[in-house]
Scaffold this active site. Structure first.
Site, PDB file in Angstrom:
ATOM      1  N   GLY A  18       9.774-121.679  33.776  1.00  0.00           N
ATOM      2  CA  GLY A  18      10.666-122.736  34.254  1.00  0.00           C
ATOM      3  C   GLY A  18      11.744-122.176  35.163  1.00  0.00           C
ATOM      4  N   LYS A  27      24.057-135.367  19.983  1.00  0.00           N
ATOM      5  CA  LYS A  27      23.185-135.484  21.163  1.00  0.00           C
ATOM      6  C   LYS A  27      23.060-136.940  21.538  1.00  0.00           C
ATOM      7  CE  LYS A  27      20.923-133.018  24.021  1.00  0.00           C
ATOM      8  NZ  LYS A  27      21.415-131.710  24.514  1.00  0.00           N
ATOM      9  N   GLY A  84      14.292-124.100  36.661  1.00  0.00           N
ATOM     10  CA  GLY A  84      15.322-125.124  36.862  1.00  0.00           C
ATOM     11  C   GLY A  84      16.687-124.467  36.850  1.00  0.00           C
ATOM     12  N   VAL A 144      18.630-123.385  34.528  1.00  0.00           N
ATOM     13  CA  VAL A 144      18.784-122.203  33.678  1.00  0.00           C
ATOM     14  C   VAL A 144      17.820-121.086  34.090  1.00  0.00           C
ATOM     15  CG1 VAL A 144      18.609-121.341  31.321  1.00  0.00           C
ATOM     16  CG2 VAL A 144      19.683-123.551  31.751  1.00  0.00           C
TER      17      VAL A 144
HETATM   18  P1  NAD Z   1      15.883-128.272  34.325  1.00  0.00           P
HETATM   19  O1  NAD Z   1      15.288-129.619  34.164  1.00  0.00           O
HETATM   20  O2  NAD Z   1      16.836-128.010  35.452  1.00  0.00           O
HETATM   21  O3  NAD Z   1      14.716-127.167  34.474  1.00  0.00           O
HETATM   22  C1  NAD Z   1      13.557-127.134  33.718  1.00  0.00           C
HETATM   23  C2  NAD Z   1      12.448-126.596  34.642  1.00  0.00           C
HETATM   24  O4  NAD Z   1      11.313-126.262  33.864  1.00  0.00           O
HETATM   25  C3  NAD Z   1      11.995-127.607  35.696  1.00  0.00           C
HETATM   26  O5  NAD Z   1      12.000-126.982  36.962  1.00  0.00           O
HETATM   27  C4  NAD Z   1      10.580-127.970  35.246  1.00  0.00           C
HETATM   28  O6  NAD Z   1       9.730-128.302  36.336  1.00  0.00           O
HETATM   29  C5  NAD Z   1      10.144-126.692  34.581  1.00  0.00           C
HETATM   30  N1  NAD Z   1       9.084-126.821  33.593  1.00  0.00           N
HETATM   31  C6  NAD Z   1       8.910-127.789  32.669  1.00  0.00           C
HETATM   32  N2  NAD Z   1       7.835-127.524  31.916  1.00  0.00           N
HETATM   33  C7  NAD Z   1       7.305-126.346  32.369  1.00  0.00           C
HETATM   34  C8  NAD Z   1       6.210-125.548  31.990  1.00  0.00           C
HETATM   35  N3  NAD Z   1       5.406-125.899  30.996  1.00  0.00           N
HETATM   36  N4  NAD Z   1       5.971-124.412  32.670  1.00  0.00           N
HETATM   37  C9  NAD Z   1       6.775-124.048  33.688  1.00  0.00           C
HETATM   38  N5  NAD Z   1       7.833-124.772  34.111  1.00  0.00           N
HETATM   39  C10 NAD Z   1       8.110-125.899  33.442  1.00  0.00           C
HETATM   40  O7  NAD Z   1      16.562-127.933  32.918  1.00  0.00           O
HETATM   41  P2  NAD Z   1      17.628-126.773  32.594  1.00  0.00           P
HETATM   42  O8  NAD Z   1      19.009-127.326  32.661  1.00  0.00           O
HETATM   43  O9  NAD Z   1      17.280-125.565  33.388  1.00  0.00           O
HETATM   44  O10 NAD Z   1      17.322-126.540  31.049  1.00  0.00           O
HETATM   45  C11 NAD Z   1      16.181-125.803  30.647  1.00  0.00           C
HETATM   46  C12 NAD Z   1      16.196-125.643  29.137  1.00  0.00           C
HETATM   47  O11 NAD Z   1      17.411-125.001  28.750  1.00  0.00           O
HETATM   48  C13 NAD Z   1      16.141-126.948  28.338  1.00  0.00           C
HETATM   49  O12 NAD Z   1      15.378-126.751  27.171  1.00  0.00           O
HETATM   50  C14 NAD Z   1      17.595-127.206  27.973  1.00  0.00           C
HETATM   51  O13 NAD Z   1      17.723-127.996  26.809  1.00  0.00           O
HETATM   52  C15 NAD Z   1      18.056-125.784  27.730  1.00  0.00           C
HETATM   53  N6  NAD Z   1      19.489-125.602  27.831  1.00  0.00           N
HETATM   54  C16 NAD Z   1      20.137-125.870  28.990  1.00  0.00           C
HETATM   55  C17 NAD Z   1      21.509-125.687  29.061  1.00  0.00           C
HETATM   56  C18 NAD Z   1      22.263-125.900  30.352  1.00  0.00           C
HETATM   57  O14 NAD Z   1      23.421-125.478  30.416  1.00  0.00           O
HETATM   58  N7  NAD Z   1      21.635-126.496  31.367  1.00  0.00           N
HETATM   59  C19 NAD Z   1      22.222-125.250  27.930  1.00  0.00           C
HETATM   60  C20 NAD Z   1      21.520-124.955  26.742  1.00  0.00           C
HETATM   61  C21 NAD Z   1      20.149-125.130  26.721  1.00  0.00           C
END
Ligand code: NAD
Length: 360
Positions: free
Chosen positions: A191, A94, A193, A195
């Site tokens: 969330g 990481k 975002g 994912v």
């Molecule tokens: P992102 O930053 O695009 O989305 C995260 C979202 O969660 C944001 O919209 C944020 O405002 C919201 N958020 C944060 N805290 C919150 C809460 N307490 N309540 C409600 N909403 C909240 O990130 P992402 O790429 O969607 O990743 C999300 C998670 O998935 C992370 O933990 C990341 O490590 C994990 N992940 C992502 C991937 C990938 O391919 N993107 C792969 C494996 C794991």
């Protein structure tokens, strides 16, 4: 918002880096500093014995460097387990960068590109929370050991993650009820975002009902309007009665207080390191809530990245979902047979696989 290492009020304490490395079996931690861009961060290579170590770049407003280092350690460690469970010829790593107002982002990512390139293929990187496509494009100007966000890359990584999470939810529902039957399911997504929104869209397309909480009001309204998602106030989502609670925001959200509030039958989402501590996997088990371990169901992106970089394959998301569903089902059956928590079984199975691969 807390990062994966933040699990509630913590006593200020320095991390003993070498002790932590020894305890978790780390190969190398590189501390990054660049005066020109004001970059500060850490690269953690957990394990590159079976193949290159894979891990994305996280950019986060960490409180201090201890918090950044702890997040780096936890995320890199989990990546090794993810790769082992997905039977990939790769290990975990990481890269975390401390976001700060004076960070010169373009120069910082150029520096990161040089750092990655100097590892000569022992480390491959890509996106994670806080990294944008334009950041990765800068890294890709300096090294080929990065997952490109454009047409030359393996395809959308978040798509692969979403496919894996939804396959994991389906496998967990089948495990409990003998069928998925989406139209009668209520899924609460935390969330929206990359994912969370993708997971919600897929479930809606399959006929399930989605309720979501998102702390960014603009993002929440946009998703609600475009996808027809019912919104609930953030912080109330844990108490929503539902079949599945899908955490898709940050890690460390299941701790003593939050586990007690859950009103779901299954926890299965896209966030990394959902459990604040191992013991919270046991707490879920004691409450009769089935946990689909994140080290299994969030591996879609790394499967796609590893197969592309090491085998030149663009793996379809349907294959990735199928693969993750099969692994999860096997772990859930073992957990049931042994009356243990799936979280513990997944960690044990990962560590067994790693040990078998490294017979001296
Ligand atoms: P992102 O930053 O695009 O989305 C995260 C979202 O969660 C944001 O919209 C944020 O405002 C919201 N958020 C944060 N805290 C919150 C809460 N307490 N309540 C409600 N909403 C909240 O990130 P992402 O790429 O969607 O990743 C999300 C998670 O998935 C992370 O933990 C990341 O490590 C994990 N992940 C992502 C991937 C990938 O391919 N993107 C792969 C494996 C794991």
């Amino acid at each position: 918002m807390p990062a994966d290492s933040r699990t509630g009020p913590q006593k200020k304490m320095g991390i003993h880096v070498l002790e932590a490395m020894a305890r978790e079996g780390f190969e190398e931690i590189v501390a990054l500093h660049d005066s020109a861009s004001n970059l500060r961060g850490f690269l953690g290579i957990h394990d590159s014995r079976v193949g290159p170590a894979f891990g994305g770049i996280r950019v986060w407003n960490y409180r201090d460097e201890d918090e950044a280092l702890l997040d780096c350690l936890r995320l890199a460690r989990a990546m090794t387990r993810k790769c082992a469970l997905a039977e990939l010829p790769a290990g975990g790593a990481k890269l975390v960068l401390i976001d700060r107002p004076d960070l010169d982002r373009r120069a910082a990512f150029a520096h990161v590109g040089d750092v990655v390139d100097r590892m000569r293929g022992r480390f491959y990187t890509g996106p994670d929370v806080g990294t944008r496509d334009e950041d990765l494009a800068i890294v890709a100007e300096r090294t080929r050991f990065v997952t490109r966000p454009d047409a030359e890359g393996p395809g959308e990584l978040a798509d692969a993650t979403c496919a894996g999470v939804v396959a994991g939810i389906a496998a967990a529902l089948s495990h409990l009820d003998g069928e998925v039957d989406w139209p009668r399911r209520r899924i609460v997504v935390q969330g929206l975002g990359g994912v969370g929104r993708g997971v919600a869209a897929r479930i809606l397309a399959l006929g399930g009902r989605v309720v979501a909480a998102e702390i960014d009001p603009v993002r929440a309204q946009k998703a609600s309007h475009e996808l027809g998602i019912e919104l609930v106030d953030p912080a109330t989502e844990l108490e929503q009665p539902c079949d599945v609670f899908a955490p898709c925001a940050m890690g460390g959200i299941l701790h003593d207080l939050s586990v007690a509030r859950l009103r779901c039958r299954i926890v299965a989402g896209g966030a990394n390191n959902v459990l604040a501590k191992r013991i919270h996997g046991e707490r879920l088990h004691e409450r009769g809530i089935l946990y689909a371990p994140d080290v299994v169901i969030t591996s879609g992106a790394v499967i796609r990245g590893v197969l592309f970089h090491l085998q030149g394959r663009r793996e379809p998301v349907s294959e990735i979902g199928g693969r993750i569903g099969t692994v999860l089902s096997r772990i859930l059956v073992r957990a049931r047979e042994e009356n243990r928590s799936p979280a513990a079984v997944a960690n044990d199975e990962a560590d067994e696989r790693i040990a078998q691969t490294h017979v001296p």
